[in-house]
Design an enzyme around this catalytic site. Sequence first.
Site, PDB file in Angstrom:
ATOM      1  CB  VAL A   8      -0.055  -5.975   4.077  1.00 19.72           C
ATOM      2  CG1 VAL A   8      -1.305  -5.400   4.699  1.00 19.72           C
ATOM      3  CG2 VAL A   8      -0.195  -6.128   2.578  1.00 19.72           C
ATOM      4  CE1 TYR A  67      -5.007   1.890   4.138  1.00 25.28           C
ATOM      5  CE2 TYR A  67      -3.522   0.723   5.605  1.00 25.28           C
ATOM      6  CZ  TYR A  67      -3.881   1.130   4.345  1.00 25.28           C
ATOM      7  OH  TYR A  67      -3.088   0.777   3.291  1.00 25.28           O
ATOM      8  CE  LYS A  90      -3.761   0.832  -1.052  1.00 21.12           C
ATOM      9  NZ  LYS A  90      -4.419   0.340   0.180  1.00 21.12           N
ATOM     10  CB  SER A 133      -0.937   0.020   1.203  1.00 21.29           C
ATOM     11  OG  SER A 133      -1.984  -0.881   0.993  1.00 21.29           O
ATOM     12  CE1 TYR A 168      -4.163  -1.081  -4.784  1.00 20.36           C
ATOM     13  CE2 TYR A 168      -5.016  -3.320  -4.881  1.00 20.36           C
ATOM     14  CZ  TYR A 168      -4.597  -2.231  -4.146  1.00 20.36           C
ATOM     15  OH  TYR A 168      -4.593  -2.282  -2.774  1.00 20.36           O
TER      16      TYR A 168
END
Length: 322
Positions: free
Chosen positions: A261, A243, A69, A66, A191
Amino acid sequence: MSTLSHIQEIIQDVYEKYKDINEGEVATYIPELAKADPDHFGIALATVDGLVCSAGDAQREFTIQSICKPFAFQMALEEFGRDRTLEHVGVEPSGDAFNSIELEPKTMRPYNAMINAGAIAIASMIKGKSPESGVREFVEKMGLAAGRELRIDQSVYASEDATGHRNRAIAYLMLNCGIIDPGVEHTLHQYFSQCSLLVTAQDLAIMSATLANMGANPVTQERVFDFNFIKDTLTVMFTCGLYDHAGEWAYRVGLPAKSGVGGGIIAVVNRQLGIAVYSPRLDSKGNSVRGILACKELASHLGLHAFEFTNVGSNFMQWLGS
Ligand code: DON
């Protein structure tokens, strides 16, 4: 003592302090990630003056996950501008898990570009004309930010592609809501490829320092990102990067950040430096346990919190020079 050896000593101390912590679990929901060595631990820091120092496994490759992103968000902003990008993704923290299946009720946009839904919407925008060209462009840009050629881990890519049913569900939901175009498999290829980029903690520290340095890689001096949009990216990292831990992070660490992760975590000190930690043991929210501890320690020890009373914008560099 030179500035470099001073920073090196600090990083080494933080490494020693947390190296024996073994709480948390390696991610297993992407089968290939379960192969990571839970004991790996590396810390790297890069300054806008181009100083780079590290401790532990900072040269070991792992997948960015992630942490791709914010960089993909930056690329969308640069290519499409603010208004068009924000038609596809919001800037509101969701307070929910990274893979939650939810869209803003009125606009049907994903809440922000840091959660999976938002990142998939951004991947749809930057996916290019062909699956090869979209991925190539992303990999090349990240390579410029890291200052070396980067590549995709094809085994992790295949593992994500084979098991990413939840991300597929999110993508098809967004197709149904008119947020992404019908090239859903092309979007997911983009992605999953972005998430499978191999980086080291040292790469991530330099990439973060590139954001801190108004878009220029401080080691190679190459201009990588358009500084007009860096404040957009850093703001969303600040409010949404962790998050459902984002508020706690902003309170305790006070820096724009992003976790993945794969065990990576980055933090940006605007106009000063980038920090990256790699440690694959994750907490229940998918954030690196030792990554959070190390960043917290560095932020409090060096007074890096954005609202630290004594941080007048270049506190860290002044402190080093004193
Ligand atoms: O979409 C996924 O599930 C992964 N490729 C990335 C998720 C991730 O890294 C969440 N971060 N903590």
